[in-house]
Scaffold this motif. Structure first.
Motif, PDB file in Angstrom:
ATOM      1  N   GLY A   1      50.156  48.133  30.951  1.00 44.01           N
ATOM      2  CA  GLY A   1      51.235  47.177  31.136  1.00 44.01           C
ATOM      3  C   GLY A   1      51.609  46.929  32.582  1.00 44.01           C
ATOM      4  O   GLY A   1      52.625  46.324  32.876  1.00 44.01           O
ATOM      5  N   SER A   2      50.796  47.385  33.529  1.00 44.23           N
ATOM      6  CA  SER A   2      51.170  47.124  34.915  1.00 44.23           C
ATOM      7  C   SER A   2      50.122  46.265  35.584  1.00 44.23           C
ATOM      8  O   SER A   2      48.991  46.158  35.128  1.00 44.23           O
ATOM      9  CB  SER A   2      51.332  48.446  35.686  1.00 44.23           C
ATOM     10  OG  SER A   2      50.082  49.073  35.850  1.00 44.23           O
ATOM     11  N   ILE A   3      50.538  45.646  36.663  1.00 44.91           N
ATOM     12  CA  ILE A   3      49.563  44.980  37.534  1.00 44.91           C
ATOM     13  C   ILE A   3      49.443  45.886  38.743  1.00 44.91           C
ATOM     14  O   ILE A   3      50.410  46.051  39.500  1.00 44.91           O
ATOM     15  CB  ILE A   3      50.050  43.585  37.974  1.00 44.91           C
ATOM     16  CG1 ILE A   3      50.259  42.690  36.756  1.00 44.91           C
ATOM     17  CG2 ILE A   3      49.020  42.946  38.898  1.00 44.91           C
ATOM     18  CD1 ILE A   3      50.638  41.258  37.108  1.00 44.91           C
ATOM     19  N   CYS A   4      48.288  46.481  38.905  1.00 47.26           N
ATOM     20  CA  CYS A   4      48.131  47.484  39.949  1.00 47.26           C
ATOM     21  C   CYS A   4      47.182  46.959  41.010  1.00 47.26           C
ATOM     22  O   CYS A   4      46.053  46.561  40.715  1.00 47.26           O
ATOM     23  CB  CYS A   4      47.594  48.782  39.338  1.00 47.26           C
ATOM     24  SG  CYS A   4      47.454  50.112  40.525  1.00 47.26           S
ATOM     25  N   GLY A   5      47.652  46.931  42.245  1.00 46.90           N
ATOM     26  CA  GLY A   5      46.813  46.477  43.352  1.00 46.90           C
ATOM     27  C   GLY A   5      46.054  47.646  43.940  1.00 46.90           C
ATOM     28  O   GLY A   5      46.595  48.737  44.061  1.00 46.90           O
ATOM     29  N   PHE A   6      44.802  47.429  44.299  1.00 44.54           N
ATOM     30  CA  PHE A   6      43.931  48.472  44.821  1.00 44.54           C
ATOM     31  C   PHE A   6      43.571  48.054  46.244  1.00 44.54           C
ATOM     32  O   PHE A   6      42.760  47.144  46.451  1.00 44.54           O
ATOM     33  CB  PHE A   6      42.700  48.533  43.920  1.00 44.54           C
ATOM     34  CG  PHE A   6      41.827  49.745  44.087  1.00 44.54           C
ATOM     35  CD1 PHE A   6      40.473  49.668  43.789  1.00 44.54           C
ATOM     36  CD2 PHE A   6      42.337  50.959  44.496  1.00 44.54           C
ATOM     37  CE1 PHE A   6      39.649  50.769  43.905  1.00 44.54           C
ATOM     38  CE2 PHE A   6      41.521  52.079  44.619  1.00 44.54           C
ATOM     39  CZ  PHE A   6      40.170  51.981  44.322  1.00 44.54           C
ATOM     40  N   LEU A   7      44.211  48.684  47.210  1.00 38.50           N
ATOM     41  CA  LEU A   7      44.017  48.271  48.598  1.00 38.50           C
ATOM     42  C   LEU A   7      43.143  49.257  49.342  1.00 38.50           C
ATOM     43  O   LEU A   7      43.285  50.469  49.203  1.00 38.50           O
ATOM     44  CB  LEU A   7      45.376  48.199  49.314  1.00 38.50           C
ATOM     45  CG  LEU A   7      46.334  47.095  48.893  1.00 38.50           C
ATOM     46  CD1 LEU A   7      47.660  47.282  49.603  1.00 38.50           C
ATOM     47  CD2 LEU A   7      45.756  45.738  49.249  1.00 38.50           C
ATOM     48  N   GLY A   8      42.251  48.708  50.158  1.00 37.61           N
ATOM     49  CA  GLY A   8      41.433  49.592  50.970  1.00 37.61           C
ATOM     50  C   GLY A   8      40.619  48.768  51.935  1.00 37.61           C
ATOM     51  O   GLY A   8      40.362  47.595  51.672  1.00 37.61           O
TER      52      GLY A   8
END
Lengths: 135, 253, 299
Positions: free
Chosen positions: C31-38
């Protein structure tokens, strides 16, 4: 009311849900939203503003907690008919008077607009979260 | 839909190959009268050594219509072009086609074995058609030049070619699983095929065993279907396909 | 806490002598929108590929929906409920738009024809056009359409808006947001566009050189991270060692001492007061600065 929500600024340092809360309260104060009127649904509002629906939900929950709106199961979110929002408006007016006086005093000391703004922001940013005791 | 995708990936190679083979099949039949006349004079030529022996043998074989068809079609034209098509269809399988396409196929809820298996099966069915259908043109058209060619011979020769020659398909398919590009599998397999068929045929080394099995020479000369050779080729081919699928299952993309 | 939709535990991946992942541990909740930064080369694409079963880890565990991603059979089951959009928008160039739709729909029985019509319109895709002739924006639109119409529980996207103009970018983000609007859908996307992550993500995971550096709710980061500036009459004192937690970095420049804090700003301020600063500024920190800080870039 649907179309008069402004897109929140994600990079402003203020959480988006707080910006939404502010918008709703401001709309009530200015009369754009009246007691008993329905707010946009969580999903349509999230889609229109292109923000996370959880964020909208969080803002609505917080507003309900403060008594500003009512969440009616299955029907949607409605502005409270409660006295409390009007109290908020009164508090806001009183607050506005305090701020006006303070700004005048700071100007009298020779501070410019930008400096005054920075002082307020720093003060707000440094404040503990609501409910915690100030250090 | 995996079958449809495999068809879309291979259809131009298949259709163009089919068209070319059909044209050459017609050419083989309608060339007969002219070649027959030439042959009459060739046997009189006295060329020295190995080359001379080969030329005389070729002329001898092609005295009869059946021999002519076997020599021109099943031992030269069809074998050469079909083998090239087998290599072409085997190269650029699941992977080399483009790694973009591969990633999409891999993100589908289908096992890699299934995706690769369907691709191999589609290409093999196309290769069977490429061996059979143009060859069927020969018994069909032979009456036009006043000759007759048996369906039984057609069946044995084309199926032998398919069963034995699919080894080259399997080799190209296996190399495609290991290398990521289109060219290396193709060039390596072509090199192997060349050494097996053309070179062996010229020099008469044991290499030519592959060519003999693919053209079912023992059947042509004495009615003996080359079961051993076919069995061996099939086994090797299947092992390579199995290895290819194993490679596809295990490797990183 | 319910089982995470995505979980990796001490994930390692080595190609030859390159260590792409060096013990990555992260979770993504449903249920989340998860950003993956790198940064480029930090290991984002490798992680996503492992989750989808396109690569096998060298060691460690990766799970999606609680199942092992490196098990071939489990991976097929996982992919029944996952939609992936890769960095180059992988598609079959030789197919037409409608052939791609039919191909994908064949694998997903819950295919949404209503969404299909909707997104064909939004992205301006005509059915008979060959994929290889599509512009970058339309290609991304098609990839997003194919992902969303599956009605998958989890969307995994690798740089979904890279190379897109702002209008198409916004359409893609809007499509992602509307997908999550129905409960129990999750989006996990890697991105370089920090502003977009700030706009639609509610959680963020940052990866640097194969390890997770920051994993938190975006709102928590906004409320906790602070830059505190102490100005002194004379040269700032030598960098003090703070007892308070949350000090990420302290730097000194003439008469100014700057502390970057990931939390507990008030306690840090209290601890530094005895040093006698002339003024104290507590300033919010942008996600971009948090990211640069966590990937070791001088801020």
């Amino acid at each position: 009311m649907d179309t008069s929500f402004l897109r929140p600024n994600p990079s402003s340092g203020v959480p988006i849900y707080l910006q939404l809360i502010e918008q709703v309260k401001h709309a009530i104060e200015t009369g754009a939203l009246r007691a008993g009127e329905q707010l946009p649904g969580i999903r349509p509002l999230a889609e229109r503003l292109v923000i996370n629906p959880n964020t909208v939900a969080k803002a609505y929950r917080e507003l309900e907690h403060e008594g500003v709106i009512e969440l009616r199961h299955g029907a949607g979110a409605f502005v409270s008919a409660d006295r409390r929002p009007r109290q908020l408006t009164n508090t806001m007016r009183a607050g506005q008077a305090i701020v006006a006086a303070t700004v005048e005093r700071l100007r009298a000391r020779g501070l410019g607009e930008d400096e005054i703004r920075r002082l307020f922001e720093a003060q707000l940013a440094g404040l503990p979260r609501k409910g915690e005791r100030s250090a | 839909m995996l079958w449809y995708k495999a068809w879309l990936e291979t259809r131009w190679r298949f259709l163009i190959g089919l068209a070319v083979l059909l044209v050459f099949a017609c050419g083989a039949v309608f060339d007969y009268p002219a070649i027959a006349r030439l042959n009459a004079s060739v046997s009189a030529i006295d060329a020295p050594g190995n080359l001379g022996r080969l030329i005389r043998e070729a002329a001898e074989t092609q005295r009869t219509y059946r021999g002519f068809i076997w020599f021109q079609w099943y031992r030269q034209n069809l074998v050469q072009m079909w083998t090239i098509l087998a290599v072409l269809l085997g190269s650029g399988g699941l992977l080399a086609a483009s790694s973009r396409a591969a990633l999409f196929a891999l993100s589908m809820p289908a096992s890699r074995t299934r995706v690769a298996g369907v691709r191999a099966a589609t290409a093999l069915m196309e290769l069977l058609v490429l061996a059979l259908v143009p060859s069927l043109l020969i018994p069909l058209l032979s009456p036009a030049v006043g000759q007759h060619y048996g369906l039984g011979d057609t069946a044995v020769h084309s199926v032998s070619l398919f069963l034995a020659g699919s080894v080259f398909f399997s080799l190209a398919f296996l190399l495609s699983a290991v290398f990521d590009d289109f060219w290396r599998p193709m060039l390596i397999t072509c090199a192997v095929a060349l050494s097996q068929t053309l070179v062996g045929a010229l020099v008469g080394l044991p290499f030519s065993g592959m060519l003999r099995v693919m053209s079912a020479e023992s059947y042509f000369r004495s009615g003996q279907v080359p079961w051993v050779g076919l069995g061996l080729a099939l086994t090797v081919g299947l092992l390579m396909l199995y290895a290819a699928v194993a490679v596809v299952e295990r490797r990183d993309f | 806490m319910p089982e995470p939709i995505i979980e990796t535990v001490a994930l390692r991946k080595t190609y030859g002598d390159v260590e792409a992942l060096r013990g990555l541990t992260l979770q993504v909740q449903a249920g989340s929108i998860c950003g993956f930064l790198g940064r480029n080369g930090a290991g984002k694409t490798t992680t996503l590929k492992i989750l989808l079963g396109m690569m096998r880890p060298t060691s460690g565990e990766a799970r999606v929906f609680g199942r092992r991603a490196d098990d071939s059979t489990a991976s097929v089951e996982i992919r029944r409920d996952v939609a992936f959009v890769g960095e180059d928008k992988p598609l079959f160039d030789y197919m037409t738009v409608s052939e791609m739709v039919r191909f994908t729909a064949a694998f997903y029985p819950r295919w949404r024809r209503d969404l299909e019509r909707h997104y064909l319109g939004i992205f301006g895709l005509s059915p008979a056009v060959k994929v290889k002739t599509l512009s970058r924006g339309m290609r991304t639109g098609l990839a997003v359409l194919l992902a969303l119409c599956r009605d998958a529980r989890l969307l995994i996207l690798d740089e979904p808006t890279s190379g897109l103009d702002p209008a198409v970018s916004e359409q893609v983000l809007q499509a992602l947001v509307s997908h999550v609007a129905s409960a129990e859908m999750t989006v996990f996307f890697s991105s370089h566009h920090i502003a977009e992550v700030e706009q639609i993500a509610d959680r963020v995971v940052m990866i640097d050189r194969g390890r997770a550096t920051v994993a938190a709710a975006l709102d928590d980061l906004r409320e906790q991270y602070r830059r505190i500036r102490f100005v002194f009459d004379d040269d700032a004192p030598a960098v003090p060692v703070f007892r308070a937690e949350g000090v990420e970095r302290v730097s000194r420049d003439g008469r100014v001492l700057t502390v970057l804090a990931s939390g507990g700003a008030e306690r840090i301020v209290e601890e530094a007061r005895p040093l006698g600063p002339v003024s104290i500024d507590v300033i919010p920190v942008s996600l971009k600065e948090i990211f640069l800080e966590s990937s070791g870039v001088e801020g």
